[in-house]
Design an enzyme around this catalytic site. Structure first.
Site, PDB file in Angstrom:
ATOM      1  N   LYS A   1       0.855  -1.202   0.000  1.00 42.78           N
ATOM      2  CA  LYS A   1       0.000   0.000   0.000  1.00 42.78           C
ATOM      3  C   LYS A   1       0.890   1.252   0.000  1.00 42.78           C
ATOM      4  O   LYS A   1       1.966   1.218  -0.592  1.00 42.78           O
ATOM      5  CB  LYS A   1      -0.967  -0.046   1.188  1.00 42.78           C
ATOM      6  CG  LYS A   1      -1.737  -1.374   1.242  1.00 42.78           C
ATOM      7  CD  LYS A   1      -2.913  -1.377   2.171  1.00 42.78           C
ATOM      8  CE  LYS A   1      -3.578  -2.735   2.127  1.00 42.78           C
ATOM      9  NZ  LYS A   1      -4.817  -2.811   2.888  1.00 42.78           N
TER      10      LYS A   1
ATOM     11  N   GLY B   1      -7.594  -5.089   6.821  1.00 38.91           N
ATOM     12  CA  GLY B   1      -7.124  -4.179   7.867  1.00 38.91           C
ATOM     13  C   GLY B   1      -7.919  -4.327   9.155  1.00 38.91           C
ATOM     14  O   GLY B   1      -8.025  -3.377   9.939  1.00 38.91           O
TER      15      GLY B   1
HETATM   16  P1  PGA Z   1      -4.465  -6.639   5.331  1.00 40.72           P
HETATM   17  O1  PGA Z   1      -4.635  -6.045   3.843  1.00 40.72           O
HETATM   18  O2  PGA Z   1      -3.654  -7.902   5.224  1.00 40.72           O
HETATM   19  O3  PGA Z   1      -3.739  -5.554   6.083  1.00 40.72           O
HETATM   20  O4  PGA Z   1      -5.834  -6.900   5.863  1.00 40.72           O
HETATM   21  C1  PGA Z   1      -4.913  -6.891   2.775  1.00 40.72           C
HETATM   22  C2  PGA Z   1      -5.105  -6.081   1.527  1.00 40.72           C
HETATM   23  O5  PGA Z   1      -5.691  -4.993   1.582  1.00 40.72           O
HETATM   24  O6  PGA Z   1      -4.668  -6.498   0.423  1.00 40.72           O
END
Ligand code: PGA
Length: 256
Positions: free
Chosen positions: A10, A169
């Site tokens: 991200k 998240g």
């Molecule tokens: P996360 O994100 O593992 O932090 O839940 C996954 C994603 O958004 O690809």
């Protein structure tokens, strides 16, 4: 089917964080993983990330435009990612769909552009909590798959990530029962949509995958890998997730 463990950084990561990629690559070199590894850092780092990965792990983008070139200030094309050494790109992530208004049609254009540029498009689908609570999760995700995945894609140019919005998240991943039900439904949808090719498209689960829950999730039927956000940022967490991928457990999920 060889699993794919993909990390989505991200909007995290500066040059100083390339050491994490070097560490993951060194670990993979020392003990060859039983999974393909992909890291999708911010676009600014792709070139250097490819160098840091040393050919042991693949590097990808987090999004691309649906056109090859044009007057689209601030955007990045699939061809540019490829030119930088990327091998894949995430399209239709829920954060792009929600914050930037990416529709299924736009996601399909991005996936087509990615495939044309020689990248694997990891197309994300997933329902909101309200859609799930209303009992429409399966139909919603199947419709997203059909509308976001161009029927010309193959298992080389396409992977799907099921990422329920309420698990991204979050404190917890989706339950094994929910993942099993949804992945079976997406697999059937893919076979209907892409024909026999749909059997070998890798189907990743994403949404709060951690070093702790990875082994359980990766062993579920029709789970051919994971798309990992937070726990892809530190090499130690991500390496533990890669180690949890067991192709023997996944073999039995391949339909004949
Ligand atoms: P996360 O994100 O593992 O932090 O839940 C996954 C994603 O958004 O690809």
């Amino acid at each position: 089917m060889r699993p794919l463990i993909a990390g989505n950084w991200k909007m995290h990561g500066l040059k100083a964080h390339l050491g994490e990629i070097r560490a993951i690559a060194a670990a993979a070199r020392a003990s060859p993983p039983q999974a393909d590894i992909l890291i999708c850092p911010p676009a600014t780092l792709i070139d250097r990330a490819v160098e840091a990965a040393g050919g042991v792990i693949a590097i990808g983008g987090q999004d691309c435009h649906g056109k090859i070139t044009g007057a689209f200030t601030g955007d990045i094309s699939a061809q540019m990612l490829k030119d930088d050494g990327a091998q894949a790109v995430i399209v239709g992530h829920s954060e792009r769909r929600k914050t930037y208004g990416d529709t299924d049609t736009r996601v399909a254009a991005k996936a087509t552009a990615a495939a044309r540029a020689g990248l694997m498009a990891i197309t994300c689908v997933g329902e909101s909590k309200s859609v799930r609570d209303a009992g429409h999760a399966l139909a919603f995700c199947a419709a997203q798959v059909i509308a976001s995945v161009p029927p010309t894609l193959t298992s080389t140019t396409c992977a799907i990530a099921y990422e329920p919005l309420w698990a991204v998240g979050a404190d917890e991943a989706a339950s094994p029962a929910d993942i099993i039900e949804m992945h079976a439904h997406i697999r059937a949808t893919l076979i209907g949509h892409l024909g026999a090719e749909g059997r070998s498209v890798r189907l990743l689960y994403g949404g709060s995958v951690t070093a702790v829950n990875a082994a359980q999730i990766l062993a579920l039927p029709e789970v051919n890998g994971a798309l990992v956000g937070r726990d892809s940022l530190a090499a130690s967490d991500f390496e533990a997730i890669v180690a949890a991928a067991n192709p023997l457990a996944m073999k039995k999920t391949v339909r004949t």
